[in-house]
Structures are given as structure tokens and as C-alpha cells.
Design a protein around this motif. Structure first.
Motif, PDB file in Angstrom:
ATOM      1  N   ASN A 106      -3.371   1.923  -0.604  1.00  0.00           N
ATOM      2  CA  ASN A 106      -3.003   1.066   0.516  1.00  0.00           C
ATOM      3  C   ASN A 106      -1.973   1.746   1.421  1.00  0.00           C
ATOM      4  OD1 ASN A 106      -0.542   0.772  -0.804  1.00  0.00           O
ATOM      5  ND2 ASN A 106      -1.138  -1.135  -1.783  1.00  0.00           N
ATOM      6  N   TRP A 107      -1.709   1.118   2.546  1.00  0.00           N
ATOM      7  CA  TRP A 107      -0.812   1.711   3.536  1.00  0.00           C
ATOM      8  C   TRP A 107       0.609   1.856   2.998  1.00  0.00           C
ATOM      9  CZ3 TRP A 107       3.506  -0.842   5.117  1.00  0.00           C
ATOM     10  CH2 TRP A 107       3.568  -2.213   4.859  1.00  0.00           C
TER      11      TRP A 107
ATOM     12  N   THR B  75       1.621   2.480  -0.042  1.00  0.00           N
ATOM     13  CA  THR B  75       1.704   3.630  -0.935  1.00  0.00           C
ATOM     14  C   THR B  75       1.795   4.919  -0.138  1.00  0.00           C
ATOM     15  OG1 THR B  75       0.404   2.407  -2.567  1.00  0.00           O
ATOM     16  CG2 THR B  75       0.581   4.785  -2.873  1.00  0.00           C
TER      17      THR B  75
ATOM     18  N   SER C 286       4.340  -0.859  -4.997  1.00  0.00           N
ATOM     19  CA  SER C 286       3.352  -0.942  -3.915  1.00  0.00           C
ATOM     20  C   SER C 286       1.925  -1.001  -4.469  1.00  0.00           C
ATOM     21  CB  SER C 286       3.500   0.232  -2.955  1.00  0.00           C
ATOM     22  OG  SER C 286       3.045   1.428  -3.531  1.00  0.00           O
TER      23      SER C 286
ATOM     24  N   GLY D 178       0.815  -4.433  -5.613  1.00  0.00           N
ATOM     25  CA  GLY D 178       0.649  -5.465  -4.603  1.00  0.00           C
ATOM     26  C   GLY D 178       1.932  -5.970  -3.963  1.00  0.00           C
TER      27      GLY D 178
ATOM     28  N   PRO E 208       3.788  -4.900  -0.980  1.00  0.00           N
ATOM     29  CA  PRO E 208       3.943  -4.021   0.186  1.00  0.00           C
ATOM     30  C   PRO E 208       5.355  -4.032   0.767  1.00  0.00           C
ATOM     31  CG  PRO E 208       2.696  -5.972   0.770  1.00  0.00           C
ATOM     32  CD  PRO E 208       2.889  -6.003  -0.713  1.00  0.00           C
TER      33      PRO E 208
END
Length: 90
Positions: free
Chosen positions: A2-3, A5, A60, A63, A65
Motif C-alpha cells: 500500500n501507499w 508502506t 502500515s 492496516g 495508514p
């Protein structure tokens, strides 16, 4: 991946670069320390930097963020402190 990370990973690279720049700056504060203290301090700083990066990455991936924003604030604080050291303001 994901963004959050990706952002944390890139900021982690920046933090390690900041640490290296500070330790290689030749600041008078570091010059006064014995060699063993410099070596142990550098290793402790890198180990703690890695621990913070690892925890942020794990959060991250699980889940959270918001950990990217927290790590960005941490990086900004590191950059500010490094700027003060590298420009000899402290």
C-alpha cells in the motif's frame, strides 16, 4: 503493497542518510567523545532507527495508514535536528 508502506520505506532511507550525514559531519561534540563512545553511539542510533522503521512498516502493513503520518513527523524532527547540527547552530 500500500501507499503507506512505500512512503515509510522511502522516509526510512532518508532517515538513515540523515544519520550518516550527522555522524560524518565532524561536529565538535562528536570529536570530544572517545572512539568507543562514537562507535557504540553510532550502532545504537542505527539500531533504534531500524526498530522505529520496522514498527512503522509493520503497522502500515497491518492496516494502520496513519503510521505513515507519524513516521513523516518523526522524519521531519530528525531532519530539523540534523539541520541544526550540520549548520553548527548547536
Amino acid at each position: 503493497m500500500n501507499w503507506a508502506t512505500v512512503v515509510i520505506f522511502v522516509l526510512g532511507i532518508a532517515n538513515f542518510a540523515i544519520n550518516r550525514a550527522v555522524f560524518e559531519s565532524g561536529h565538535p561534540l562528536f570529536a570530544r567523545l572517545p572512539q568507543i563512545s562514537q562507535t557504540l553511539g553510532r550502532r545504537a542510533a542505527l539500531a533504534s532507527e531500524f526498530a522505529v522503521l520496522l514498527v512503522a512498516l509493520m503497522l502500515s502493513v497491518k492496516g494502520w495508514p496513519a503510521s505513515a503520518f507519524g513516521y513523516a513527523i518523526y522524519t521531519a524532527c530528525n531532519a530539523g535536528a540534523a539541520w541544526l547540527i550540520l549548520t553548527r547552530r548547536i
